[in-house]
Design a protein around this motif. Structure first.
Motif, PDB file in Angstrom:
ATOM      1  N   CYS A 411       0.839  -1.209   0.000  1.00  0.00           N
ATOM      2  CA  CYS A 411       0.000   0.000   0.000  1.00  0.00           C
ATOM      3  C   CYS A 411       0.870   1.254   0.000  1.00  0.00           C
ATOM      4  O   CYS A 411       0.612   2.204  -0.752  1.00  0.00           O
ATOM      5  CB  CYS A 411      -0.899   0.023   1.241  1.00  0.00           C
ATOM      6  N   SER A 412       1.878   1.259   0.862  1.00  0.00           N
ATOM      7  CA  SER A 412       2.758   2.419   0.923  1.00  0.00           C
ATOM      8  C   SER A 412       3.505   2.607  -0.387  1.00  0.00           C
ATOM      9  O   SER A 412       3.698   3.735  -0.846  1.00  0.00           O
ATOM     10  CB  SER A 412       3.754   2.250   2.076  1.00  0.00           C
ATOM     11  N   LEU A 413       3.920   1.487  -0.976  1.00  0.00           N
ATOM     12  CA  LEU A 413       4.617   1.543  -2.257  1.00  0.00           C
ATOM     13  C   LEU A 413       3.729   2.165  -3.323  1.00  0.00           C
ATOM     14  O   LEU A 413       4.104   3.107  -4.022  1.00  0.00           O
ATOM     15  CB  LEU A 413       5.030   0.127  -2.654  1.00  0.00           C
ATOM     16  N   VAL A 414       2.505   1.636  -3.429  1.00  0.00           N
ATOM     17  CA  VAL A 414       1.565   2.122  -4.442  1.00  0.00           C
ATOM     18  C   VAL A 414       1.118   3.547  -4.125  1.00  0.00           C
ATOM     19  O   VAL A 414       1.070   4.417  -5.013  1.00  0.00           O
ATOM     20  CB  VAL A 414       0.348   1.183  -4.549  1.00  0.00           C
ATOM     21  N   ALA A 415       0.783   3.799  -2.849  1.00  0.00           N
ATOM     22  CA  ALA A 415       0.298   5.126  -2.460  1.00  0.00           C
ATOM     23  C   ALA A 415       1.345   6.197  -2.706  1.00  0.00           C
ATOM     24  O   ALA A 415       1.045   7.271  -3.240  1.00  0.00           O
ATOM     25  CB  ALA A 415      -0.112   5.125  -0.989  1.00  0.00           C
TER      26      ALA A 415
END
Length: 477
Positions: A411-415
């Motif tokens: 999620c952090s990567l994509v966000a």
């Protein structure tokens, strides 16, 4: 001889061999079963570090001396080598690079350490990432003292990611609570942990903003280092292990990754894997929006037309973290009259309305109105974590929460990639468009959670509505 209190090891028999299997009870502080202090300390560190790092990048990439904007009395975008939009773009891209480096490494370390903890216990996976976060803060301090290029911040992020980073602490704490709580009380126990996130974040945000304004960056980063180290020491010396039947477990083996993989593909799970996949998708979308919008909030507030200083940014962060506490109270009240899934739907509605207001905010009162509308937004994640935990066995909690932490890392990567790239691209036509984009995404998890709840309720109603089949007749579809 009197029986020892429940939960404490028995005293060795009189005259027994002290070197035998019976051991003296550990020091009293080692019998604490409260994992909340670990999460509180780690969250204080992260909540101090993230906005301070963004503002440090803003000042280093603008004026170039790393002195806080409050100390220089800088206005909104004045006195920099670049124009305001150029500085925003550079900071957004450096945030992207730093977070990509940390979370990409952490994605693999978390899924290694999480299943390992099902064998050896939870304490090791709380100690290692806390030490890694302390090491990262130490490297950041060296960069600030010596005025090194900001690229060296990547080194600290990677080393923290190798130790599991903050996501592994989250995984360990939630797995610990799953070990010691019943299924009936698990949702509220998980919500208490979520509230600890908000309480620590709120205090850190107020302290960080005022401290930065008074003394610059170095003193608050010493606090980041200290509280990270305290989290490691508490886990090592004062926390009781929650895994009762521990056994030796090899760390560097591919079997830990397979344990996470088998959660979703094991043939004996039947339809459970579908719920695991759907709730994991819900968690992914909600956390991606949560991380992505939070990532750009500080930039949005620093720039025109809001032009907030470090003190207002601190108050805004405190208002944001206050939603963790209001969501805990709202969750407890709503559980009295509705199912957990509908509480999650109310939380999604709260998030949607708050993000829509953010997208249109051009004044300080309107911005704080958006923060107020988020009052129930954090009720979604404890419900989803609890539902995921109830779908697996007691000996799979570490693997499950490693998978959840892996999803959080993704999620952090994509966000970071999506929102930090989308924000500079939208500056010329609608600055708040990323918030509107995030609000639209939340419609998907709202539909999934509602559909699962309706499907789960169908058999109960069918029991009363389906007519009985006469004996000797078959049902034709």
């Amino acid at each position: 001889m009197a029986e020892p209190p429940e939960g404490l090891p028995a005293e060795p028999a009189e005259g027994g061999d002290p070197a035998g299997p019976e051991r003296s009870p550990p020091p009293r502080c080692a019998r604490l079963r409260a994992v909340e202090p670990v999460l509180l300390l780690a969250t204080v560190a992260v909540s101090l570090q993230n906005p301070l790092c963004t503002q440090y990048l803003w000042d280093r990439l603008g004026p170039g001396d790393g002195t806080s904007s409050a100390e220089k009395g800088r206005g909104c975008g004045n006195g920099t080598h670049f124009g305001p939009q150029e500085v925003e773009t550079l900071v957004a891209h450096w945030n992207l690079y730093i977070n990509l480096a940390g979370f990409f490494v952490g994605l693999f370390s978390v899924t290694l350490f999480g299943p390992w903890s099902d064998n050896v216990g939870r304490r090791p996976i709380l100690i290692m990432p806390a030490l890694g976060m302390a090491l990262q803060a130490g490297i950041y301090l060296v960069v600030m003292y010596l005025k090194l290029p900001v690229g060296y911040l990547l080194l600290g992020r990677i080393l923290s990611g190798l130790s599991g980073d903050y996501n592994l602490i989250l995984a360990g704490c939630f797995a610990y609570v799953a070990d010691v709580s019943s299924k009936h009380e698990r949702t509220f126990r998980v919500a208490i942990l979520e509230a600890c996130l908000g309480l620590a974040g709120m205090v850190a945000s107020i302290v960080g903003g005022q401290w930065l304004k008074a003394q610059g960056y170095i003193a608050p980063f010493w606090l980041v280092f200290a509280v990270s180290l305290c989290a490691a020491l508490y886990s090592a010396f004062c926390l009781q292990e929650s895994v009762v039947q521990r056994r030796p477990g090899k760390l560097l083996t591919f079997c830990h990754y397979l344990a996470v993989y088998h959660l979703y593909v094991a043939p004996d799970r039947g339809r459970v894997w579908k719920k695991l996949a759907l709730y994991s998708l819900v968690f992914f979308l909600v956390i991606t929006v949560h991380f992505g919008t939070r990532e750009i909030l500080v930039l949005f507030e620093l720039s025109f037309p809001l032009c907030w200083g470090s003190d207002l940014i601190g108050y805004g962060s405190a208002a944001y973290y206050l939603t963790y506490l209001s969501s805990l109270a709202g969750l407890r009240l709503l559980q009295m009259c509705m199912a957990d899934s509908w509480v999650a739907e109310a939380g999604l509605l709260s998030s949607f309305s708050g993000l829509v207001v953010f997208s249109l905010a051009s004044t300080t009162p309107l911005m704080f109105t958006g923060y107020g509308l988020l009052f129930l937004s954090i009720a979604v994640t404890p419900v989803v974590r609890s539902k995921l935990s109830k779908l697996v066995g007691d000996t799979e909690q570490g693997a499950l929460f490693a998978a959840v932490a892996c999803i959080e890392g993704l999620c952090s990567l994509v966000a970071t990639g999506v929102f930090n790239s989308l924000y500079p691209a939208c500056l010329h036509f609608m600055k708040g468009f990323p918030f509107l984009f995030g609000a639209t995404i939340l419609l998907v998890p709202a539909a999934i959670v509602g559909w699962i709840e309706i499907q789960d309720a169908k058999p109960a109603y069918r029991h009363f509505t389906d007519p009985p089949v006469p004996e000797g007749e078959s049902v034709h579809h």
